[in-house]
Write an enzyme that holds these catalytic residues in place. Structure first.
Site, PDB file in Angstrom:
ATOM      1  N   CYS A  45       0.827  -1.216   0.000  1.00 44.98           N
ATOM      2  CA  CYS A  45       0.000   0.000   0.000  1.00 44.98           C
ATOM      3  C   CYS A  45       0.856   1.259   0.000  1.00 44.98           C
ATOM      4  CB  CYS A  45      -0.943  -0.012   1.204  1.00 44.98           C
ATOM      5  SG  CYS A  45      -1.796   1.543   1.427  1.00 44.98           S
ATOM      6  N   CYS A  50      -1.291   1.725  -3.196  1.00 43.80           N
ATOM      7  CA  CYS A  50      -2.295   2.787  -3.034  1.00 43.80           C
ATOM      8  C   CYS A  50      -1.716   4.194  -2.958  1.00 43.80           C
ATOM      9  CB  CYS A  50      -3.104   2.556  -1.760  1.00 43.80           C
ATOM     10  SG  CYS A  50      -3.464   0.843  -1.418  1.00 43.80           S
ATOM     11  N   LYS A  53       0.218   5.321  -6.142  1.00 49.39           N
ATOM     12  CA  LYS A  53      -0.808   5.347  -7.197  1.00 49.39           C
ATOM     13  C   LYS A  53      -1.668   6.603  -7.074  1.00 49.39           C
ATOM     14  CE  LYS A  53      -4.656   4.054  -6.393  1.00 49.39           C
ATOM     15  NZ  LYS A  53      -5.158   2.711  -6.284  1.00 49.39           N
ATOM     16  N   TYR A 180      -8.629  -3.591 -11.536  1.00 48.70           N
ATOM     17  CA  TYR A 180      -8.327  -2.325 -10.855  1.00 48.70           C
ATOM     18  C   TYR A 180      -7.025  -1.704 -11.390  1.00 48.70           C
ATOM     19  CZ  TYR A 180     -11.143  -3.225  -6.500  1.00 48.70           C
ATOM     20  OH  TYR A 180     -12.109  -3.416  -5.559  1.00 48.70           O
ATOM     21  N   GLU A 184      -6.677   1.680 -13.612  1.00 50.75           N
ATOM     22  CA  GLU A 184      -6.139   2.867 -12.934  1.00 50.75           C
ATOM     23  C   GLU A 184      -4.887   3.368 -13.654  1.00 50.75           C
ATOM     24  OE1 GLU A 184      -7.733   2.104  -8.362  1.00 50.75           O
ATOM     25  OE2 GLU A 184      -5.664   1.627  -8.815  1.00 50.75           O
ATOM     26  N   HIS A 437     -27.608  21.022  -2.008  1.00 56.53           N
ATOM     27  CA  HIS A 437     -27.733  21.574  -3.357  1.00 56.53           C
ATOM     28  C   HIS A 437     -26.790  22.754  -3.563  1.00 56.53           C
ATOM     29  CE1 HIS A 437     -29.805  22.433  -7.104  1.00 56.53           C
ATOM     30  NE2 HIS A 437     -29.850  23.705  -6.755  1.00 56.53           N
ATOM     31  N   GLU A 442     -26.629  14.813  -4.692  1.00 58.02           N
ATOM     32  CA  GLU A 442     -28.001  15.021  -4.207  1.00 58.02           C
ATOM     33  C   GLU A 442     -28.970  14.088  -4.931  1.00 58.02           C
ATOM     34  OE1 GLU A 442     -30.008  18.839  -5.268  1.00 58.02           O
ATOM     35  OE2 GLU A 442     -28.147  19.312  -6.304  1.00 58.02           O
TER      36      GLU A 442
HETATM   37  P1  NDP Z   1      -7.592  -8.098 -10.799  1.00 57.09           P
HETATM   38  O1  NDP Z   1      -7.796  -9.511 -10.395  1.00 57.09           O
HETATM   39  O2  NDP Z   1      -8.531  -7.035 -10.375  1.00 57.09           O
HETATM   40  O3  NDP Z   1      -7.524  -8.038 -12.396  1.00 57.09           O
HETATM   41  C1  NDP Z   1      -6.707  -8.885 -13.142  1.00 57.09           C
HETATM   42  C2  NDP Z   1      -7.026  -8.656 -14.601  1.00 57.09           C
HETATM   43  O4  NDP Z   1      -6.129  -9.385 -15.419  1.00 57.09           O
HETATM   44  C3  NDP Z   1      -8.432  -9.134 -14.960  1.00 57.09           C
HETATM   45  O5  NDP Z   1      -8.955  -8.220 -15.885  1.00 57.09           O
HETATM   46  C4  NDP Z   1      -8.169 -10.490 -15.587  1.00 57.09           C
HETATM   47  O6  NDP Z   1      -9.121 -10.843 -16.538  1.00 57.09           O
HETATM   48  C5  NDP Z   1      -6.854 -10.241 -16.287  1.00 57.09           C
HETATM   49  N1  NDP Z   1      -6.059 -11.436 -16.474  1.00 57.09           N
HETATM   50  C6  NDP Z   1      -5.753 -12.390 -15.575  1.00 57.09           C
HETATM   51  N2  NDP Z   1      -4.966 -13.332 -16.128  1.00 57.09           N
HETATM   52  C7  NDP Z   1      -4.766 -12.974 -17.410  1.00 57.09           C
HETATM   53  C8  NDP Z   1      -4.053 -13.548 -18.501  1.00 57.09           C
HETATM   54  N3  NDP Z   1      -3.380 -14.689 -18.367  1.00 57.09           N
HETATM   55  N4  NDP Z   1      -4.087 -12.907 -19.692  1.00 57.09           N
HETATM   56  C9  NDP Z   1      -4.766 -11.749 -19.809  1.00 57.09           C
HETATM   57  N5  NDP Z   1      -5.460 -11.162 -18.844  1.00 57.09           N
HETATM   58  C10 NDP Z   1      -5.465 -11.769 -17.636  1.00 57.09           C
HETATM   59  O7  NDP Z   1      -6.105  -7.806 -10.379  1.00 57.09           O
HETATM   60  P2  NDP Z   1      -5.283  -6.462 -10.238  1.00 57.09           P
HETATM   61  O8  NDP Z   1      -3.878  -6.901 -10.445  1.00 57.09           O
HETATM   62  O9  NDP Z   1      -5.817  -5.366 -11.081  1.00 57.09           O
HETATM   63  O10 NDP Z   1      -5.511  -6.057  -8.726  1.00 57.09           O
HETATM   64  C11 NDP Z   1      -5.270  -7.003  -7.688  1.00 57.09           C
HETATM   65  C12 NDP Z   1      -6.093  -6.676  -6.474  1.00 57.09           C
HETATM   66  O11 NDP Z   1      -5.535  -5.553  -5.836  1.00 57.09           O
HETATM   67  C13 NDP Z   1      -7.534  -6.292  -6.763  1.00 57.09           C
HETATM   68  O12 NDP Z   1      -8.365  -7.403  -6.836  1.00 57.09           O
HETATM   69  C14 NDP Z   1      -7.872  -5.409  -5.613  1.00 57.09           C
HETATM   70  O13 NDP Z   1      -8.359  -6.197  -4.563  1.00 57.09           O
HETATM   71  C15 NDP Z   1      -6.546  -4.791  -5.228  1.00 57.09           C
HETATM   72  N6  NDP Z   1      -6.452  -3.399  -5.695  1.00 57.09           N
HETATM   73  C16 NDP Z   1      -7.328  -2.483  -5.210  1.00 57.09           C
HETATM   74  C17 NDP Z   1      -7.276  -1.182  -5.623  1.00 57.09           C
HETATM   75  C18 NDP Z   1      -8.264  -0.199  -5.091  1.00 57.09           C
HETATM   76  O14 NDP Z   1      -8.893  -0.472  -4.083  1.00 57.09           O
HETATM   77  N7  NDP Z   1      -8.451   0.941  -5.741  1.00 57.09           N
HETATM   78  C19 NDP Z   1      -6.286  -0.721  -6.578  1.00 57.09           C
HETATM   79  C20 NDP Z   1      -5.422  -1.763  -7.038  1.00 57.09           C
HETATM   80  C21 NDP Z   1      -5.520  -3.049  -6.604  1.00 57.09           C
HETATM   81  P3  NDP Z   1     -10.525 -11.536 -16.136  1.00 57.09           P
HETATM   82  O15 NDP Z   1     -11.419 -10.447 -15.646  1.00 57.09           O
HETATM   83  O16 NDP Z   1     -11.007 -12.113 -17.445  1.00 57.09           O
HETATM   84  O17 NDP Z   1     -10.214 -12.577 -15.118  1.00 57.09           O
END
Ligand code: NDP
Length: 454
Positions: A45, A50, A53, A180, A184, A437, A442
């Site tokens: 984080c 976080c 970012k 995510y 982002e 407002h 709202e």
């Molecule tokens: P996520 O699990 O959210 O997303 C992973 C993405 O990669 C998905 O779109 C997935 O597709 C895709 N993917 C997975 N494997 C492959 C592959 N082999 N080829 C192509 N695409 C693939 O993971 P993140 O790394 O974005 O984030 C991890 C975690 O960190 C989040 O789940 C969240 O909990 C936390 N986080 C929270 C944030 C916040 O609160 N703002 C910010 C950043 C992270 P598919 O959907 O098809 O599975």
């Protein structure tokens, strides 16, 4: 005679969850606590997630400001973005925060070891300097790490951890993924002037979130310049003279200065001796725990991303607090993982709590109250930005089951709505709240007629 240990608690991992548990156990309950961290204090984080970012989000948002300011009568000239200057300042800030974490631990009387730790037995931790420490309880809070897909030459691509170490920003970047982190960083880098292409293998980004909300985020991202390709994935990659050559499933072959994998994160549980002592691991390597974060070995507990429950910083912190309550205050406390609000810091942001329309409608009859409009601030500047305010309501109990906001500062807004949704307030109680407002939010208390039922 009672067995004596070096510590009452030994924590492995100095991220948000581990540090909180360690300092509360030591500071508030007088426990003798040791903590090992082999990288930087503050964890994902603070050091590479976080916090940096969000600073990068702030930096990237200035891109659109001169045009907006001009509409409001200001004569502001847009200049160039200086990555080196910004990165230096950001690095200083992360150093400062790491110092704060170290100070908090020292101030609570936690003994820290800047070493890697593994589990030797149910009450013994082995440190990378060859020493061992015994503890009545061991808490594993080692978090997670980004994973690259299983693809030849995948090491040519970077992951989100590497962004902060870039000497210069690339001219062009391909981001793989639709979660995510992918979304982002697509927005951040686009705002900082990088030509961003994003490949997501599914039909729409941000799988699992409310369809209407993800549709608007996706549309806004495309409009602001992210070249988003849905139903598209990387097939092959190789180093070429003009950059990294990428063949994709849509038949295209293009070169990019940089490729970033944002394809998910795995729990960091490898090579810690966990299986040898009987701690059960799941398929992704996540540590299996009960509702009190206790593993199959009663003296060993685990919290945060290494358990792969809800991978968010505030959740890890609360799991750490619940662990301390359970073990050191004698009050068994299970972490409540229900109705956790969260935000995706895209541009515009998405804030969400509770069930999506799709999820809720599978469980019961619902009413949907939804409005999408051009907010006053950007409409005045002739910008096409739209926001979304949406409530998903149970038809029978009238309880608001979910709220989804796509708007500037949606993260701030959803924190407040999260209280009402967590308290299981009804639509009528939302309606009984007088509007503030003129604001965007709202609408959340003035939508009288359901947009649809399902
Ligand atoms: P996520 O699990 O959210 O997303 C992973 C993405 O990669 C998905 O779109 C997935 O597709 C895709 N993917 C997975 N494997 C492959 C592959 N082999 N080829 C192509 N695409 C693939 O993971 P993140 O790394 O974005 O984030 C991890 C975690 O960190 C989040 O789940 C969240 O909990 C936390 N986080 C929270 C944030 C916040 O609160 N703002 C910010 C950043 C992270 P598919 O959907 O098809 O599975």
């Amino acid at each position: 005679m009672a067995e004596t240990f070096d510590f009452d608690l030994f924590v492995i991992g100095g991220g948000s969850g581990g540090v909180r548990a360690a300092r509360v156990a030591a500071g508030e309950h007088g426990a003798r606590v040791g903590l090992a961290e082999d990288d930087r204090y503050g964890g994902t984080c603070v050091i590479r997630g976080c916090v940096p970012k969000k600073l990068m989000v702030f930096a990237s948002e200035y891109a659109g400001m001169p045009a907006e300011a001009a509409a409001y009568g200001w004569d502001i000239k847009a200049g160039a973005f200086d990555w080196t200057a910004f990165r230096g300042k950001m690095t200083d800030e992360l150093d400062r925060l790491e110092g704060v974490y170290r100070k908090l631990l020292a101030g609570s009387g936690v003994e820290t070891f800047d070493l890697r730790a593994s589990i030797k037995d149910a009450h013994t931790v082995a440190l990378s300097d060859g020493t061992t420490k015994t503890a009545k309880h061991i808490l594993i809070a080692t978090g997670g790490h980004p994973v690259r897909p299983d693809l030849p030459n995948a090491e040519l691509g970077i992951v989100s951890d590497d962004i902060l170490h870039l000497e210069t920003l690339p001219k062009s970047m391909l981001i793989i993924g639709g979660g995510y982190i992918a979304c982002e960083f697509a927005c951040i880098l686009n705002g900082l002037g990088v030509e961003v292409t994003q490949y997501y293998r599914g039909a729409q980004i941000l799988r699992g979130f409310d369809d209407e909300a993800r549709g608007l985020v996706s549309e806004s991202m495309c409009h602001s310049g992210v070249d988003l390709h849905l139903g598209t994935n990387i097939l092959e990659m190789s180093q070429a003279e003009d950059g990294i050559r990428v063949k994709s499933t849509n038949g295209s072959e293009r070169s990019f200065d940089q490729v970033m994998f944002a394809t998910g994160r795995d729990p960091s549980s490898k090579d810690m001796g966990l299986e040898d002592v009987g701690v059960a691991l799941g398929r992704k390597g996540q540590i299996e725990v009960n509702e009190y974060s206790q593993t199959a070995v009663p003296s060993i507990y685990a919290i945060g991303d290494v358990t792969d429950r809800v991978n968010l910083t505030p959740v890890a912190i609360r799991e750490g607090m619940a662990f301390v309550q359970t073990v050191f205050a004698g009050t068994p406390t299970a972490m409540d993982h229900d109705l956790i609000a969260s935000a995706v810091f895209t541009q515009p942001e998405m804030g969400t709590v509770g069930m999506s329309e799709e999820e809720a409608s599978e469980q019961e009859e619902i009413e949907v109250y939804s409005t999408s409009f051009r907010p006053m601030r950007t409409a005045f500047a002739d910008q096409p930005d739209r926001v979304l305010m949406k409530l998903v309501v149970s038809k029978s109990s009238r309880i608001v089951l979910g709220c989804h906001i796509v708007a500037p500062n949606a993260g701030e807004l959803i924190q407040m709505v999260g209280i009402a949704v967590k308290a299981k307030l009804t639509k009528e109680q939302f309606d009984a709240t007088c509007a503030v407002h003129p604001t965007m939010s709202e609408e959340l208390v003035t939508m009288r007629t359901p947009t649809r039922t399902a």
